[in-house]
Design an enzyme around this catalytic site. Structure first.
Site, PDB file in Angstrom:
ATOM      1  N   ASP A 127       0.796  -0.992   0.015  1.00  0.00           N
ATOM      2  CA  ASP A 127      -0.212  -0.080   0.180  1.00  0.00           C
ATOM      3  C   ASP A 127       0.895   1.412  -0.099  1.00  0.00           C
ATOM      4  OD1 ASP A 127      -2.203  -1.609   0.130  1.00  0.00           O
ATOM      5  OD2 ASP A 127      -2.483  -1.264   2.260  1.00  0.00           O
ATOM      6  N   ARG A 162     -16.780  -0.441 -23.998  1.00  0.00           N
ATOM      7  CA  ARG A 162     -17.169  -0.719 -22.638  1.00  0.00           C
ATOM      8  C   ARG A 162     -16.403  -0.033 -21.844  1.00  0.00           C
ATOM      9  NH1 ARG A 162     -16.698  -6.914 -22.629  1.00  0.00           N
ATOM     10  NH2 ARG A 162     -18.802  -7.743 -22.885  1.00  0.00           N
TER      11      ARG A 162
HETATM   12  O1  F6P Z   1      -2.331  -4.154   3.651  1.00  0.00           O
HETATM   13  C1  F6P Z   1      -1.917  -4.808   2.537  1.00  0.00           C
HETATM   14  C2  F6P Z   1      -3.266  -5.221   1.893  1.00  0.00           C
HETATM   15  O2  F6P Z   1      -2.830  -5.976   0.859  1.00  0.00           O
HETATM   16  C3  F6P Z   1      -4.270  -4.368   1.660  1.00  0.00           C
HETATM   17  O3  F6P Z   1      -4.133  -3.363   0.559  1.00  0.00           O
HETATM   18  C4  F6P Z   1      -5.595  -4.869   1.555  1.00  0.00           C
HETATM   19  O4  F6P Z   1      -6.708  -4.041   2.060  1.00  0.00           O
HETATM   20  C5  F6P Z   1      -5.445  -5.930   2.730  1.00  0.00           C
HETATM   21  O5  F6P Z   1      -3.982  -6.224   2.632  1.00  0.00           O
HETATM   22  C6  F6P Z   1      -6.069  -7.146   2.015  1.00  0.00           C
HETATM   23  O6  F6P Z   1      -5.863  -8.207   3.123  1.00  0.00           O
HETATM   24  P1  F6P Z   1      -6.366  -9.719   3.265  1.00  0.00           P
HETATM   25  O7  F6P Z   1      -5.260 -10.091   1.851  1.00  0.00           O
HETATM   26  O8  F6P Z   1      -5.774 -10.217   4.627  1.00  0.00           O
HETATM   27  O9  F6P Z   1      -7.826  -9.833   2.735  1.00  0.00           O
END
Ligand code: F6P
Length: 342
Positions: A127, A162
């Site tokens: 992120d 689309r």
């Molecule tokens: O924090 C990293 C991340 O990939 C975020 O972008 C995402 O919201 C979250 O982890 C998803 O987590 P999980 O794979 O546990 O659902």
């Protein structure tokens, strides 16, 4: 010295490169013994360890994921958790820990450091929302994957006239959406930092169709509509850090576009593809340097610090600088992408 290493939170390409660098320099240069803790903070909590010498890290540099496993376990949310962590570290004669993680894992590291545990943090998250460092490793890989997906979606969107909505990760920060949207030539980018007006989005979609090109809308999973304002949830589930499982905003935006513009719209959720597989060269380079500098910080007993990238230098900052506040997309950075909207 005996040094523990753990990887916590969502996995991220480059974790193995950090582990390899910590072990190669820790064992080869500093003469440390390195112990792997399994599955994030669950490892020290439950005493789950694995041998981590030079043979164990051979060949892992380009591999995605983490050979140590990961979890979102939070010892501060478990009765007696912190004492168990401390007891297990003492029982294993662990002098210090290298904790590789994002806001949650390093948040635990920050609190443990305040309680006297010797810990050095390494910032990780696709992120890119950790303060104190210019970039986290994993982000570049995620952006490249999302960007390639957008490139591919342009041609199929145009063939079928689309609108294609691409949902990328980013719970609180829109960095992946912004960077992949700019590099992929998106016509709209929606990020959590700037609640969007669906009518404005539909106007941009119509404008793009008028030019005979098909619109690509990149939306971060945490983006929220201006009216309503609530995040879209796929379930009421939360993890032990209190984060809800996100998902579904791409579908919602596509449905609104169809309904309001009459044009066909589909949603593509890139999801965990962004987090899997081999890291880019940049992420391998950054992760390796973070690992080398983290084990040097341990050797100098400079605990309670996080390694960070500033320009092209790796520096050390207090852990709290990385975890105290999320790094968000500024209005000025978002405005750069807006030049290309519509
Ligand atoms: O924090 C990293 C991340 O990939 C975020 O972008 C995402 O919201 C979250 O982890 C998803 O987590 P999980 O794979 O546990 O659902």
């Amino acid at each position: 010295m005996r040094i523990g290493v753990l990887t916590g939170g969502g996995d991220c390409p480059g974790l193995n490169a950090v582990i390899r660098a910590v072990v190669r320099k820790g064992v080869g240069v500093h003469g440390f013994e390195i112990v792997g803790f399994r599955d994030g903070w669950k490892g020290p909590l439950e005493g789950l360890t694995m041998e981590l010498g030079i043979p164990q890290v051979r060949g892992i540099l380009p591999r995605g994921g983490t050979i140590l496993g990961s979890s979102r376990t939070n010892p501060f949310k478990i009765d007696g958790g912190v004492e168990r962590v401390k007891d297990n570290l003492a029982a294993g004669s662990i002098d210090a820990l290298v904790a590789i993680g994002g806001e949650d894992t390093l948040g635990v590291a920050t609190k443990l450091a305040d309680l006297g545990v010797n810990v050095v943090g390494v910032p990780k998250t696709i992120d890119n929302d950790l303060s104190g460092t210019d970039f986290t490793f994993g982000f570049d890989t995620a952006v490249n994957i999302a960007s390639e997906a957008i490139d591919r979606l342009h041609t199929t969107a145009e063939s079928h006239h689309r609108a294609l909505v691409v949902e990328v990760m980013g719970r609180h920060a829109g960095w992946i959406a912004l960077h992949s949207g700019i590099s992929g030539g998106a016509n709209v980018v929606l990020i959590p930092e700037v609640p969007f007006d669906i009518e404005e989005v539909c106007d941009l979609v119509k404008k793009r169709f008028e030019t005979k090109y098909a619109p690509i809308i990149v939306v971060a999973e945490g983006a929220v509509p201006r009216e309503g304002g609530d995040m879209t949830l796929v379930s009421g589930e939360v993890d032990s850090f209190g984060h809800v499982r996100l998902g579904g905003i791409g579908d919602r935006v596509a449905a609104e576009i169809e309904q309001r513009t009459g044009a066909e719209a589909r949603a593509v959720v890139i999801g965990h593809v962004q987090r899997g597989g081999t890291p880019t060269a940049f992420d391998r380079w950054l992760a390796t340097r973070f690992g080398l500098h983290a084990i040097d910080a341990v050797a100098e007993q400079d605990f309670g610090k996080m390694v960070a990238l500033r320009g092209t230098d790796i520096v050390r900052v207090p852990l709290i600088e990385g975890t105290g506040e999320l790094k968000l997309v500024s209005p000025a950075e978002y405005a750069e992408a807006q030049v290309f909207f519509g």
